[in-house]
Design an enzyme around this catalytic site. Structure first.
Site, mmCIF file in Angstrom:
data_model
loop_
_atom_site.group_PDB
_atom_site.id
_atom_site.type_symbol
_atom_site.label_atom_id
_atom_site.label_comp_id
_atom_site.label_asym_id
_atom_site.label_seq_id
_atom_site.Cartn_x
_atom_site.Cartn_y
_atom_site.Cartn_z
ATOM 1 N N ASP A 167 0.820 -1.217 0.000
ATOM 2 C CA ASP A 167 0.000 0.000 0.000
ATOM 3 C C ASP A 167 0.849 1.260 0.000
ATOM 4 O O ASP A 167 0.726 2.116 0.873
ATOM 5 C CB ASP A 167 -0.911 -0.011 1.245
ATOM 6 C CG ASP A 167 -1.900 1.134 1.246
ATOM 7 O OD1 ASP A 167 -2.095 1.727 2.336
ATOM 8 O OD2 ASP A 167 -2.455 1.465 0.175
ATOM 9 N N ASN A 415 7.488 -7.275 6.541
ATOM 10 C CA ASN A 415 6.292 -6.557 6.970
ATOM 11 C C ASN A 415 5.077 -7.364 6.536
ATOM 12 O O ASN A 415 4.845 -7.554 5.343
ATOM 13 C CB ASN A 415 6.215 -5.158 6.353
ATOM 14 C CG ASN A 415 4.931 -4.459 6.814
ATOM 15 O OD1 ASN A 415 4.786 -4.177 7.997
ATOM 16 N ND2 ASN A 415 3.995 -4.269 5.899
ATOM 17 N N GLU A 416 4.358 -7.874 7.525
ATOM 18 C CA GLU A 416 3.089 -8.576 7.305
ATOM 19 C C GLU A 416 3.173 -9.724 6.323
ATOM 20 O O GLU A 416 2.400 -9.811 5.366
ATOM 21 C CB GLU A 416 2.044 -7.581 6.800
ATOM 22 C CG GLU A 416 1.736 -6.567 7.825
ATOM 23 C CD GLU A 416 0.836 -5.527 7.273
ATOM 24 O OE1 GLU A 416 0.590 -5.525 6.072
ATOM 25 O OE2 GLU A 416 0.387 -4.738 8.070
ATOM 26 N N ASN A 470 0.501 -5.256 13.840
ATOM 27 C CA ASN A 470 -0.302 -4.326 13.034
ATOM 28 C C ASN A 470 -1.756 -4.747 13.223
ATOM 29 O O ASN A 470 -2.122 -5.867 12.853
ATOM 30 C CB ASN A 470 0.055 -4.424 11.549
ATOM 31 C CG ASN A 470 1.455 -3.916 11.255
ATOM 32 O OD1 ASN A 470 2.126 -3.400 12.143
ATOM 33 N ND2 ASN A 470 1.884 -4.041 10.009
ATOM 34 N N TYR A 472 -6.016 -3.458 13.031
ATOM 35 C CA TYR A 472 -6.918 -2.426 12.506
ATOM 36 C C TYR A 472 -8.388 -2.589 12.888
ATOM 37 O O TYR A 472 -9.268 -2.263 12.082
ATOM 38 C CB TYR A 472 -6.759 -2.329 10.987
ATOM 39 C CG TYR A 472 -5.506 -1.593 10.571
ATOM 40 C CD1 TYR A 472 -4.309 -2.268 10.352
ATOM 41 C CD2 TYR A 472 -5.498 -0.205 10.462
ATOM 42 C CE1 TYR A 472 -3.156 -1.599 9.997
ATOM 43 C CE2 TYR A 472 -4.345 0.482 10.092
ATOM 44 C CZ TYR A 472 -3.175 -0.227 9.871
ATOM 45 O OH TYR A 472 -2.031 0.442 9.527
ATOM 46 N N TYR A 476 -10.429 -1.589 9.403
ATOM 47 C CA TYR A 476 -10.655 -2.620 8.388
ATOM 48 C C TYR A 476 -11.675 -3.663 8.828
ATOM 49 O O TYR A 476 -12.057 -4.544 8.049
ATOM 50 C CB TYR A 476 -9.331 -3.268 7.984
ATOM 51 C CG TYR A 476 -8.506 -2.348 7.119
ATOM 52 C CD1 TYR A 476 -7.260 -1.893 7.522
ATOM 53 C CD2 TYR A 476 -9.001 -1.878 5.913
ATOM 54 C CE1 TYR A 476 -6.521 -1.026 6.729
ATOM 55 C CE2 TYR A 476 -8.281 -1.005 5.114
ATOM 56 C CZ TYR A 476 -7.040 -0.578 5.530
ATOM 57 O OH TYR A 476 -6.315 0.293 4.753
ATOM 58 N N GLU A 510 1.359 -0.681 13.959
ATOM 59 C CA GLU A 510 0.392 -0.050 13.057
ATOM 60 C C GLU A 510 -1.006 -0.124 13.646
ATOM 61 O O GLU A 510 -1.409 -1.197 14.102
ATOM 62 C CB GLU A 510 0.349 -0.724 11.684
ATOM 63 C CG GLU A 510 1.466 -0.348 10.758
ATOM 64 C CD GLU A 510 1.246 -0.847 9.350
ATOM 65 O OE1 GLU A 510 0.082 -0.875 8.902
ATOM 66 O OE2 GLU A 510 2.228 -1.256 8.706
ATOM 67 N N TRP A 555 -0.164 4.425 12.639
ATOM 68 C CA TRP A 555 0.024 4.526 11.192
ATOM 69 C C TRP A 555 -0.777 5.696 10.681
ATOM 70 O O TRP A 555 -1.983 5.733 10.864
ATOM 71 C CB TRP A 555 -0.468 3.233 10.512
ATOM 72 C CG TRP A 555 -0.113 3.111 9.086
ATOM 73 C CD1 TRP A 555 -0.939 3.263 8.015
ATOM 74 C CD2 TRP A 555 1.186 2.798 8.554
ATOM 75 N NE1 TRP A 555 -0.243 3.049 6.846
ATOM 76 C CE2 TRP A 555 1.061 2.789 7.147
ATOM 77 C CE3 TRP A 555 2.434 2.548 9.106
ATOM 78 C CZ2 TRP A 555 2.136 2.524 6.295
ATOM 79 C CZ3 TRP A 555 3.498 2.288 8.269
ATOM 80 C CH2 TRP A 555 3.348 2.275 6.881
ATOM 81 N N LYS A 574 -4.160 8.058 6.600
ATOM 82 C CA LYS A 574 -4.109 7.732 8.033
ATOM 83 C C LYS A 574 -3.093 8.590 8.791
ATOM 84 O O LYS A 574 -2.845 8.375 9.978
ATOM 85 C CB LYS A 574 -3.785 6.254 8.227
ATOM 86 C CG LYS A 574 -4.921 5.317 7.780
ATOM 87 C CD LYS A 574 -4.694 3.880 8.190
ATOM 88 C CE LYS A 574 -5.796 2.967 7.691
ATOM 89 N NZ LYS A 574 -5.747 2.811 6.207
HETATM 90 C C1 LIG Z 1 -3.254 -4.861 7.614
HETATM 91 C C2 LIG Z 1 -2.609 -3.965 6.648
HETATM 92 C C3 LIG Z 1 -1.291 -3.458 7.111
HETATM 93 N N1 LIG Z 1 -0.962 -2.079 6.770
HETATM 94 C C4 LIG Z 1 0.155 -1.997 5.800
HETATM 95 C C5 LIG Z 1 0.451 -0.566 5.392
HETATM 96 O O1 LIG Z 1 1.457 -0.520 4.403
HETATM 97 C C6 LIG Z 1 -0.844 0.069 4.879
HETATM 98 O O2 LIG Z 1 -0.602 1.401 4.449
HETATM 99 C C7 LIG Z 1 -1.865 0.063 6.010
HETATM 100 C C8 LIG Z 1 -3.173 0.719 5.556
HETATM 101 O O3 LIG Z 1 -3.927 0.064 4.850
HETATM 102 O O4 LIG Z 1 -3.383 1.899 5.906
HETATM 103 C C9 LIG Z 1 -2.165 -1.350 6.415
#
Ligand SMILES: CCCN1C[C@@H](O)[C@H](O)[C@@H](C(=O)O)C1
Length: 601
Positions: A167, A415-416, A470, A472, A476, A510, A555, A574
């Site tokens: 992203d 990362n993830e 991370n 959300y 999300y 995050e 984040w 964000k």
């Molecule tokens: C679960 C997603 C992890 N995270 C990665 C980051 O690079 C994205 O910008 C962030 C987002 O979607 O705001 C989500």
């Protein structure tokens, strides 16, 4: 020279000349530049392109902004006779994502990886006291067996298109400075320092590598007043510093290390750098700096700004550090790739801690399906063998480049990634074993655990030295009025971490909400400034409930560019700050919270 990553300097033995400025530039959609002889003749009908810069946002047409494929740079570089007798090199701070370097028509080297420096030794082809034709072919296509992971699609009109599994926008180009270097044949090629502390002294263990075995090595350490406080002889040794001024979080003290080479008592080279004397340990749930617990307050960031995209811009970096200090922050993660060397030097001087991350991002098909990928475990893919080679190479270069910065706290190796399938385990086992010895300072190694990689579902919890989560809820999933269910779910997961035998720190790396600056609603709705604060308040209530949570990095520091999409309003919003680095309401809220949390809480 090609494996040397020491930061270029100018002194009585070494020359470092910037090649930043306007270069010739040309897209090469037909990939014909090589057979058209561009390395030998230069670029026909070239346009002018600033370096350092990403090319994307300069243009007014979408095909140029979105261009994916080969593209070329060229510059005629005068090399003075004064450099004769030295090794001559070109150092590229970053060429995104891969490059081939030609000088005077000869191919010198190739490099894969768009976020770390590399050097081309041009001694065999350079012409002194005249212009030398430097030509680079770059390529910015994304692949599943490269970092960062993605695909390259082809539209019906034949145009290639980047399809990132991540992203952030696929900004491309010579994104960091280019330098012409002239260094002695007999020179310092690398050094490393690690520190151990006693009640009254710091023991600085150093290792120096040189290009030849002949020279004698002398190492001195000077304090901030310029007083030589310790001297060592030989390529390896320990400097004892009495009553040291330690490097501490937000209370940085730096020493100057000077490495001198002499042959028959004649000086032949010197390399000076700034180092900080400190120790880092993970003990139980605590992250310790110089034996003191630290609580991380900071951000996930991006190297991203208007006009020049991912180009390193000292002005933006200066503003970002002033914003982070204003916020009361003490740390950041270089999400999702190693940043320009100047960032680590800023952090060394300001006493910030850095989680240094390689661009091992998008190793998750769900991320791809967010952008149109397959539904399978990423690590089942046939691409993982080739990917692993590039992944380890980039971790090796990141540690090699950044190992002497006191600000670097830890290495984030991914990362993830998709760790919710057993197929990830062999890749992780090898990665953590192969990277164990890379860092002389043996800093902690970690990776970020994504939403789907929870306490119950991740097969790779055994690997990291501390955890980066991370999460959300509130954005999300369980968003808006459901956020109370989001909080309950988060607490339920953390209760399992708490009840487990896991005796390692957890840092939230995050969490956040996209927020349109100036959008106000009472009561709140998602995207409003009020909702961003409510989401942060929810997370902060949770953080304050668990003593094994040792850091909070929302984040993101600032809004940043992403691909177009129905979930993006001209990029990711964000940020606690806008992309032009002005505060949203949430910045004032979080600043107040952090004023009440000591760095050593
Ligand atoms: C679960 C997603 C992890 N995270 C990665 C980051 O690079 C994205 O910008 C962030 C987002 O979607 O705001 C989500």
């Amino acid at each position: 020279m090609e494996k040397e990553l020491l930061y270029p300097v100018t002194n009585q033995y070494r020359f470092d000349q910037s090649l930043d400025g306007l270069w010739d530039f040309k897209f090469d959609e037909a990939a014909e530049g090589q057979q058209q002889g561009w390395p030998q003749k230069g670029l026909p009908a070239a346009i002018q392109m600033p370096v350092p810069a990403s090319f994307n946002d300069f243009f007014t047409d979408k095909a140029a902004r979105e261009y994916t494929g080969d593209f070329w740079y060229a510059k005629r570089v005068f090399v003075p006779r004064a450099f004769q007798g030295r090794v001559i090199g070109l150092r590229f701070g970053a060429a995104t994502h891969r490059a081939t370097v030609y000088v005077n028509g000869q191919e010198i080297r190739q490099h894969e990886g768009g976020f770390l420096p590399f050097t081309a030794d041009i001694s065999s082809v350079v012409k002194f006291d005249q212009e030398n034709l430097v030509v680079l072919k770059l390529n910015n296509e994304l692949h599943r067996d490269a970092l960062p992971a993605g695909d390259t699609g082809v539209l019906k009109n034949g145009k290639k298109m980047a399809k990132p599994f991540f992203d952030f926008y696929n900004y491309s180009g010579l994104n960091r400075s280019v330098q012409l270097m002239a260094v002695p044949q007999d020179r310092v090629t690398d050094y490393s320092v690690t520190t151990t502390l006693t009640a009254t002294t710091a023991e600085v263990h150093y290792t120096v590598t040189t290009s030849q075995a002949t020279a004698k090595v002398t190492v001195t350490l000077q304090d901030e007043q310029g007083t030589v406080v310790a001297t060592g002889h030989g390529r390896q040794g320990t400097l004892i510093v009495d009553q040291p001024q330690l490097w501490n979080v937000r209370d940085a003290h730096l020493y100057t290390i000077a490495i001198q080479l002499t042959v028959n008592d004649d000086p032949v080279d010197e390399y000076r750098d700034q180092i900080g004397l400190r120790t880092i340990e993970i003990v139980g749930h605590q992250i310790l700096v110089n034996g003191e617990p630290v609580y991380l307050k900071g951000f996930g960031r991006h190297e991203d700004s208007i006009y020049a995209g991912r180009a390193f811009d000292l002005n933006v970096e200066k503003r970002d550090f002033e914003l982070m200090k204003w916020m009361g922050a003490n740390s950041f993660r270089t999400s999702h790739y190693p940043y320009d060397e100047a960032v680590y030097r800023f952090a060394d001087r300001e006493g910030f801690l850095i989680i240094d991350e390689v661009p091992a991002v998008g190793f998750k098909m769900a991320a791809a399906s967010f952008l149109g990928g397959l539904d399978q475990s990423f690590f089942d893919g046939e691409w993982t063998t080739e990917l692993y080679k590039k992944h380890l190479d980039q971790i090796t270069d990141m540690v090699h480049r950044d190992k002497n910065h006191p600000s670097v706290l830890a290495w984030s190796l991914l990362n993830e990634p998709d760790t919710s399938s057993k197929s990830a385990v062999p890749y992780f086992e090898k990665l953590f074993a192969d990277t164990q010895a890379l860092d002389p300072d043996q800093r902690p190694r970690t990776f970020t655990l994504n939403e789907d990689d929870t306490f119950d579902t991740s097969y790779c919890k055994q690997f990291p030295d501390f955890y980066l989560l991370n999460r959300y809820p509130g954005w999300y999933h369980k968003w808006g009025y459901e956020i109370s269910d989001g909080e309950a779910g988060l607490r339920a997961e953390l209760d399992k971490w708490q009840a487990s035998e896991i005796d390692k720190p957890v840092v939230f790396s995050e969490y956040g909400a996209d927020t349109q600056p100036g959008l106000h609603k009472l009561p709140s709705v998602m995207w409003s400034e009020e909702y961003q604060i409510e989401l942060l308040q929810m997370f902060n209530r949770v953080f304050d409930s668990y003593d094994f949570i040792r850091g909070e990095q929302p984040w993101n520091l600032a809004d940043f560019q992403t691909v177009e999409g129905n979930m993006r309003v001209n990029g990711n919003k964000k940020g606690l700050f806008t992309r032009d680095r002005q505060p949203k309401e949430a910045a004032f809220y979080l600043r107040k919270r952090w004023a009440g949390i000591d760095n050593n809480f």
